[in-house]
Structures are given as C-alpha cells and as structure tokens.
Design a protein around this motif. Structure first.
Motif, PDB file in Angstrom:
ATOM      1  N   GLU A  73     -23.524 -52.231 -19.009  1.00 53.83           N
ATOM      2  CA  GLU A  73     -24.331 -52.039 -17.802  1.00 53.83           C
ATOM      3  C   GLU A  73     -23.821 -52.912 -16.653  1.00 53.83           C
ATOM      4  OE1 GLU A  73     -26.626 -49.925 -17.073  1.00 53.83           O
ATOM      5  OE2 GLU A  73     -26.607 -48.994 -19.052  1.00 53.83           O
ATOM      6  N   ASN A 109     -21.938 -51.432 -13.282  1.00 53.63           N
ATOM      7  CA  ASN A 109     -22.556 -51.638 -11.977  1.00 53.63           C
ATOM      8  C   ASN A 109     -21.645 -52.399 -11.021  1.00 53.63           C
ATOM      9  OD1 ASN A 109     -25.444 -50.612 -11.738  1.00 53.63           O
ATOM     10  ND2 ASN A 109     -25.499 -51.557 -13.764  1.00 53.63           N
ATOM     11  N   ASN A 135     -19.117 -49.796  -9.843  1.00 55.30           N
ATOM     12  CA  ASN A 135     -19.712 -48.841  -8.911  1.00 55.30           C
ATOM     13  C   ASN A 135     -20.002 -49.476  -7.554  1.00 55.30           C
ATOM     14  OD1 ASN A 135     -19.659 -46.738 -10.739  1.00 55.30           O
ATOM     15  ND2 ASN A 135     -21.754 -47.096 -11.473  1.00 55.30           N
ATOM     16  N   TYR A 136     -20.378 -50.738  -7.581  1.00 58.98           N
ATOM     17  CA  TYR A 136     -20.725 -51.449  -6.345  1.00 58.98           C
ATOM     18  C   TYR A 136     -19.472 -51.834  -5.555  1.00 58.98           C
ATOM     19  CZ  TYR A 136     -23.534 -54.555  -3.369  1.00 58.98           C
ATOM     20  OH  TYR A 136     -24.172 -55.145  -2.316  1.00 58.98           O
ATOM     21  N   SER A 141     -25.956 -49.289  -5.332  1.00 62.16           N
ATOM     22  CA  SER A 141     -25.148 -48.884  -6.481  1.00 62.16           C
ATOM     23  C   SER A 141     -25.605 -49.519  -7.783  1.00 62.16           C
ATOM     24  CB  SER A 141     -23.681 -49.245  -6.214  1.00 62.16           C
ATOM     25  OG  SER A 141     -23.206 -48.570  -5.077  1.00 62.16           O
ATOM     26  N   PHE A 142     -26.478 -50.523  -7.727  1.00 65.61           N
ATOM     27  CA  PHE A 142     -26.916 -51.193  -8.952  1.00 65.61           C
ATOM     28  C   PHE A 142     -28.198 -50.561  -9.484  1.00 65.61           C
ATOM     29  CE2 PHE A 142     -24.636 -55.117 -10.134  1.00 65.61           C
ATOM     30  CZ  PHE A 142     -23.607 -55.051  -9.208  1.00 65.61           C
ATOM     31  N   GLU A 143     -28.263 -49.215  -9.433  1.00 64.95           N
ATOM     32  CA  GLU A 143     -29.518 -48.559  -9.770  1.00 64.95           C
ATOM     33  C   GLU A 143     -29.927 -48.743 -11.229  1.00 64.95           C
ATOM     34  OE1 GLU A 143     -26.079 -45.783 -10.212  1.00 64.95           O
ATOM     35  OE2 GLU A 143     -26.889 -46.955  -8.546  1.00 64.95           O
ATOM     36  N   SER A 144     -28.999 -49.008 -12.144  1.00 64.28           N
ATOM     37  CA  SER A 144     -29.355 -49.140 -13.557  1.00 64.28           C
ATOM     38  C   SER A 144     -29.403 -50.589 -14.018  1.00 64.28           C
ATOM     39  CB  SER A 144     -28.349 -48.361 -14.417  1.00 64.28           C
ATOM     40  OG  SER A 144     -27.050 -48.888 -14.239  1.00 64.28           O
ATOM     41  N   ILE A 145     -29.491 -51.526 -13.069  1.00 61.04           N
ATOM     42  CA  ILE A 145     -29.499 -52.932 -13.444  1.00 61.04           C
ATOM     43  C   ILE A 145     -30.784 -53.305 -14.155  1.00 61.04           C
ATOM     44  CG2 ILE A 145     -30.581 -54.017 -11.429  1.00 61.04           C
ATOM     45  CD1 ILE A 145     -27.280 -55.122 -13.071  1.00 61.04           C
TER      46      ILE A 145
END
Length: 580
Positions: free
Chosen positions: A499, A503, A506-507, A549-553
């Motif tokens: 994860e 992230n 993606n960021y 971009s850190f939507e699944s953090i």
C-alpha cells in the motif's frame, strides 16, 4: 533481486556535494586569491601581515561553525525524531546567537584594537598593516557570522544550492572589488578588507530570500517557547568540530612566534604561502565532510547503518584522493607555488621550497583526521570529536614544534605538522577501540559503526514501478515467515508495504526513480522505513476527507500500529510500525 542499490543515498550525496564543494570553493578560492592579489600587488610584506591576521579569521570561523553546524544538525535530528517545534527552537536560538555574538565581536575588536596589535606583533611596519585591515574587517564581521551560520541551516533544509549561490555572489563581488580598490583606487591592504566586507553585504542580502520561500521547513519560534538548554546543546555538539578553529588560532599564534624566532620574515612568508595554499585543499575536505555530515547524522539516528557506511566510504575515497594529488603537486612544484604568490628573493625561495616540501607530507593525515572530526560529531561522539580537534589542532603540533625547534631549528617546526597527524590517527584508533569495548558490541571498528545485533534485516531498493511494489511485498512476506512470524502478521506486513509503495509511486509518477525500504524484525515489533525523494506528503495525517493520489492510505493506517513521518534533507522518511 531487490538488493539495496544505494542510488538514492548516492543521489542525495551528489546533490549536497556539488553545491557544498562549490560553496567551500567560493570561500577558499576567495581567501587564496585575496592573498595572491595582495602579495603580487602590494608586496611580500603584506603576505606576512596576512599570516598574522589568520588567527583572528580562524576565531570568527570557530563561532559561526559552532553555532551554524551544531544548531543545524540538532534541528535536523529533531526532525528525524518527529519534533518540529524542537527543530524550530534550535533554528531560532541559533539565529539570535549569530547576530548577538557577531555584534559583540565587532564592538570588542574595535575597542581593544591596540591590545590586539601588541599581542599579534612587535614589528611596527607589520602592526600598521594588520591594524588597517582589521579596522575595516571588524566593522563588517557581523554579516559574516550571520551569512555563514545560516548557510548551514539552509543546506540542512534541503536547499544547498541557495547557500552556494549566496556565497558565490559574495566572493565574486569580493574578488572584483579587490582589484578595483587596490589597482584602480590605489588602496593598500585596507582595500582587501573593504572588498571582503562588501562581498559579505551582498551575500547576506541575497540569502535573505530563504525567509520568503514557501517550501522551507525551518521557522522562527517565539522566544518565550525557547529553552536555555538549547544554547548548551548547540555549543556541546558544535564546539568539537568548530574548536579546531580555536585551537588553530592558538596554534598559529605560537607557530608564528617560533617561525619569527628561527626563520624571521622568510619563514613567515613561506608558512603563509603554504597555509593559504591549504585553502584549495580544504575546499575539497570541507565540501566532502559537510556534505557527509547531515546525511550521516540522520541515517545514523534512524539506525540505517548500511546508508551510513556507503556515505562514509564515498567521502573517504574523495578526501584520500584529494590528499594524494595535492601532496604530489606540492612536493614536485614548491618553487612554482612561491612564484605564484610573488615570492622571488633567493633567501625567501630557499626557505620556502624546503618548508613547503616538508609541510606537504602532513596533507594525507589531515584528510583523514578532518573527515573523522566531522564524522564523529555527526554520530554524536562529541568527546571523541573534541579529542581529535584538540590533539591535532593544538597539543601535538605545538608541543612538538616547541621541543623539536630547540633541537632542529625551523625544520622541527615544519616536521611537527606531520607528527600531529600521525599521532592523532593513532589516538583515534585507540579511542575507538575503547569506546567499542564499552558498548559491548553495539558499536565496532575505527568508524564506530552500529550493527543490528542479530536482528533480521531486509534492506532493498525498488524502482518507480507497480510491479516492484507487488514484488517487494511478496519478498517481504517470505522474509518475515522465514524469521518466525505467523502467517497473519506476515500478510499484514506485505499489505502495508505494498500500500505504501503503490501510493508513493502514484503520488510521484515522475519525481522519483528509486525508493529505499529497510525492514527490521524486533522482539516486540516490526519497523519498516521508507525513504524517497518525491513530493512532500505525510501519510500519518491523512484523513478520509482528503483527496489526491493517496486514496487507499486508509488501508495502511488500519494495518499499522503507528505511522510516523518527517521531511529530512529533502527526502520523505516514513516509518511504519506493526506489533508482533
């Protein structure tokens, strides 16, 4: 596959090294050129006067080194400890100290000028030249304290280019005005001092832009929130490496006295030429050591000993190569160097060639002891750092110069510099063995390197690739299972790493190439440390309302028992802790 490549720490060292080297080059070439211009335009007696001024300049260096280097490292380490307020406190106290001490130094120097002249020389002709230089220099010295002191903080804040440009501008102005004041306006040595102060004024104005930058991470804190212990901490950490300037001040005073006794003006001229030539060598030593210091201090604090070893080895190669090259050059061409400074008298040449060849033998030792001085300070071995400073900078050279000069004359003074380096290296070896023994295995070797003491460690580098993020997750699951963790905990660790890595990628689709991941399996917890050079982002403060971009953090936050973050020397440093 997935071994650590050290490309990230190498890139950070290079990022620091070039601006720091150029910053050191700007300062040291400026001093070298100042003396060169003075010697060729105003005559060799002015070089002798510059030799007498050297102890005053080294004392100024002592103060801004102590406050700037000590305060900036404490500020950086506080960030590594995730304490921003403490970091700002050290920054604030350091700035106040630099301004106060610089002002006091200027006032006291001007008030007690006559006493200072009596202590420096009994030669009336030299006294006049020294007084004319220092009268101007003292008036502008507060600017030097501030400019050089804040440059350390700006470098530690991940902006080494700004520090370099400020000092480059300062020294370009200095050199241009040197020629203008001396050659065009016909000023004497006072013109060299005025040019120096003019340069510091321009450099100070230039560097003030730091306070208007939105990306700076060091800020002023209310003095009401600052603690007095901060002054003690700054002095305690900064004094050992800076004290070499204090000891150099005292050493130069005694050495100049002995040289005057045994070799007179030709000896002073020879020593001044060698001493000013060292500025060229020191620009590499200072550039390397001060590039190494913030990286080593942070990596050592975070117990990334592999990163420390890589940085140290890189630094050691640079200073040893530098020492070897300059030793060979000075041994082969001492006469050329003397001519470069405008020395042509047969007597001055005879004394100078002999002196430079003997003195050059100490350069390799200087490279090692200088690097160790900064390294031991960076790993918070303050006592050893101070021991290196006082033995190499004062006790051994002054003692041997005094003893040997009585037997060998001026040759004994020159040889004492070589013996100072050899004796200090032997002392470092003995001291590090004693310290290592007292830590019962926690530290070892000449460099007091830490170790993980049988704690399982996985140290890897991955690229900016989603495939690598998935691959390292699988590798980490296998690694933790092999070292006794239950399948559920191993799976959680693998998910957390994936994860976080995904992230970060993606960021930062373009900003980063590599990411270092260091995993340590302790008795009670597993720590996974990420470092990347991407855009600043603190995953520990993410909330579901945040977008980006850190939507699944959120998945990471649920898995981890703790997520801590700090922005260190321009790197994102995130540590994930999972209980066993």
């Amino acid at each position: 596959m997935y071994e650590r490549s050290y490309k990230l720490v190498s890139a950070k060292f290079k990022e620091f090294f070039l601006p720091t080297l150029l910053m050191s080059m700007a300062m040291n070439i400026s001093t070298f050129m100042d003396t060169l211009i003075v010697g060729n335009t105003l005559g060799p007696i002015n070089i002798s006067a510059m030799a007498l001024i050297a102890p005053i300049i080294t004392f100024i260096n002592l103060v801004y080194w102590m406050i700037g280097l000590g305060g900036s490292l404490l500020s950086a380490v506080s960030k590594a400890e995730r304490n921003q307020e403490k970091s700002d406190m050290y920054f604030t106290i350091s700035m106040v100290l630099l301004i106060m001490v610089g002002t006091c130094f200027s006032v006291l120097g001007l008030v007690f000028m006559d006493n200072l002249m009596a202590a420096l020389t009994s030669n009336p002709q030299l006294a006049v030249l020294v007084e004319r230089f220092l009268g101007v220099y003292f008036m502008g010295s507060p600017l030097l304290f501030f400019l050089m002191g804040i440059a350390y903080f700006i470098r530690a804040d991940g902006m080494p280019k700004l520090s370099f440009y400020a000092l480059l501008v300062s020294n370009i102005v200095n050199l241009i005005l040197d020629l203008f004041y001396i050659l065009v306006l016909g000023m004497d040595i006072q013109g060299a001092a005025l040019a120096t102060i003019s340069g510091y004024t321009v450099g100070t104005i230039f560097i003030m832009q730091y306070f208007f930058r939105s990306d700076r991470t060091m800020h002023f804190l209310s003095l009401a929130k600052c603690k007095l212990f901060a002054v003690r901490d700054i002095v305690k950490l900064g004094f050992p490496p800076a004290s070499m300037q204090l000891f150099l001040t005292v050493k130069l005073f005694f050495i100049n006295t002995l040289i005057s006794m045994y070799a007179g003006k030709p000896g002073l001229t020879a020593f001044s030429v060698f001493y000013n030539s060292l500025y060229i060598i020191y620009m590499f030593l200072i550039g390397t050591s001060q590039s190494m210091s913030p990286i080593v201090s942070i990596y050592y604090q975070e117990k990334d000993y592999y990163g420390v070893r890589y940085t140290l080895n890189t630094s050691l190669k640079i200073v040893l190569l530098t020492g070897a090259v300059f030793t060979a050059v000075l041994l082969a061409f001492p006469g050329t160097l003397l001519h470069l400074f405008g020395v042509s008298s047969p007597v001055d040449m005879a004394v100078g060639v002999n002196a430079i060849r003997i003195l050059s033998l100490s350069i390799m030792g200087t490279a090692i002891t200088f690097l160790m001085l900064f390294y031991t300070q960076a790993i918070k071995q303050e006592k050893l750092s101070f021991l290196i400073s006082i033995t190499q900078g004062l006790i051994i050279p002054v003692s041997f110069a005094y003893l040997l000069s009585g037997v060998m004359g001026i040759h004994g003074v020159w040889i004492s510099f070589l013996l100072a380096e050899v004796g200090t290296i032997i002392l470092i070896y003995l001291a590090t063995r004693l310290i290592a023994r007292r830590t019962h295995g926690e530290l070892s070797g000449f460099f007091l390197m830490g170790n993980y003491q049988d704690v399982p460690v996985l140290d890897v580098t991955i690229t900016n690739s989603l495939d690598d993020a998935v691959g390292i997750s699988e590798k980490l699951i296998d690694f933790t299972r092999e070292n006794g963790l239950d399948p559920k905990t191993s799976l959680l660790i693998g998910m957390a790493v994936e994860e976080m890595a995904v992230n970060i990628i993606n960021y930062n689709p373009v900003e980063i190439e590599y990411m270092d991941i260091l995993t340590k399996i302790g008795d009670n917890e597993i720590k996974i440390a990420f470092k990347d050079s991407g855009r600043e982002f603190d995953p520990s403060t993410y909330t579901p309302e945040d977008v980006g971009s850190f939507e699944s953090i959120e998945v990471l936050q649920k898995i981890a028992d703790e997520v801590s973050y700090a922005r260190l020397i321009g790197l994102n440093s995130t540590v994930i802790t999972i209980k066993r």
